[in-house]
Design a protein around this motif. Structure first.
Motif, PDB file in Angstrom:
ATOM      1  N   PRO A   8       6.834   6.836 -36.778  1.00  0.00           N
ATOM      2  CA  PRO A   8       7.812   5.702 -37.047  1.00  0.00           C
ATOM      3  C   PRO A   8       7.513   4.638 -36.751  1.00  0.00           C
ATOM      4  CG  PRO A   8       8.459   7.517 -35.293  1.00  0.00           C
ATOM      5  CD  PRO A   8       7.195   7.628 -35.727  1.00  0.00           C
ATOM      6  N   LEU A  59      13.812   1.855 -37.711  1.00  0.00           N
ATOM      7  CA  LEU A  59      13.035   3.007 -37.371  1.00  0.00           C
ATOM      8  C   LEU A  59      12.467   2.885 -35.817  1.00  0.00           C
ATOM      9  CD1 LEU A  59      11.197   2.517 -40.644  1.00  0.00           C
ATOM     10  CD2 LEU A  59      12.349   4.562 -39.901  1.00  0.00           C
ATOM     11  N   ARG A  65      16.732   6.145 -35.843  1.00  0.00           N
ATOM     12  CA  ARG A  65      15.528   6.351 -36.566  1.00  0.00           C
ATOM     13  C   ARG A  65      15.808   7.315 -37.785  1.00  0.00           C
ATOM     14  NH1 ARG A  65      11.292   7.557 -32.891  1.00  0.00           N
ATOM     15  NH2 ARG A  65      11.293   5.308 -32.891  1.00  0.00           N
ATOM     16  N   ALA A  69      15.057   5.930 -41.655  1.00  0.00           N
ATOM     17  CA  ALA A  69      13.954   6.817 -42.086  1.00  0.00           C
ATOM     18  C   ALA A  69      14.636   6.965 -43.455  1.00  0.00           C
ATOM     19  CB  ALA A  69      13.465   7.687 -41.307  1.00  0.00           C
ATOM     20  N   VAL A 118       9.551  11.067 -41.314  1.00  0.00           N
ATOM     21  CA  VAL A 118      10.149  10.356 -40.135  1.00  0.00           C
ATOM     22  C   VAL A 118      11.671  11.063 -39.836  1.00  0.00           C
ATOM     23  CG1 VAL A 118      10.679   8.205 -39.026  1.00  0.00           C
ATOM     24  CG2 VAL A 118       8.297   8.469 -40.219  1.00  0.00           C
TER      25      VAL A 118
END
Length: 126
Positions: A8, A59, A65, A69, A118
């Motif tokens: 990531p 990210l 995240r 993503a 990710v």
């Protein structure tokens, strides 16, 4: 740091670099904005640069995240028409430039899959 932990951050770095490039060399990006989009190309260049910087930040933070993503995957799909325009516009350029423009087209798929990966790995950590 494990490979899955770096992934990531590497994707965030790629997006951050691209976002900065939209402001450092905007003419390059203005030229590939599809004509069908309303408004000025520079507005779209700036908006996509801001989006890339925001996605990079999302990210980089474990808390955001997964959403970042998934949004990144959609973003990569959304900018594909610009890559098509570039390939069409550059079809008469010298071979190295033409190859770069054509090479961007299949690159979108691994980028989308990377972003989805990710997101999936972020899911397992929540």
């Amino acid at each position: 740091m494990s490979r899955s932990a770096r992934s990531p951050l590497l994707l965030a770095g790629l997006l951050a670099a691209a976002g900065v490039a939209h402001f450092a060399a905007p003419r390059t990006f203005d030229a590939i904005v599809p004509r069908a989009l309303p408004g000025e190309p520079r507005t779209w260049t700036r908006a996509s640069g801001v989006a890339e910087l925001a996605l990079a930040a999302g990210l980089a933070l474990p808390r955001t995240r997964k959403a970042a993503a998934l949004t990144t995957a959609a973003f990569f799909v959304g900018v594909f028409p610009a890559n098509v325009k570039m390939a069409l516009d550059w079809r008469d350029r010298p071979a190295p430039l033409k190859a770069a423009a054509y090479g961007r087209l299949p690159l979108q798929l691994p980028l989308v899959l990377w972003a989805r990966s990710v997101a999936k790995n972020a899911e397992g950590r929540s």
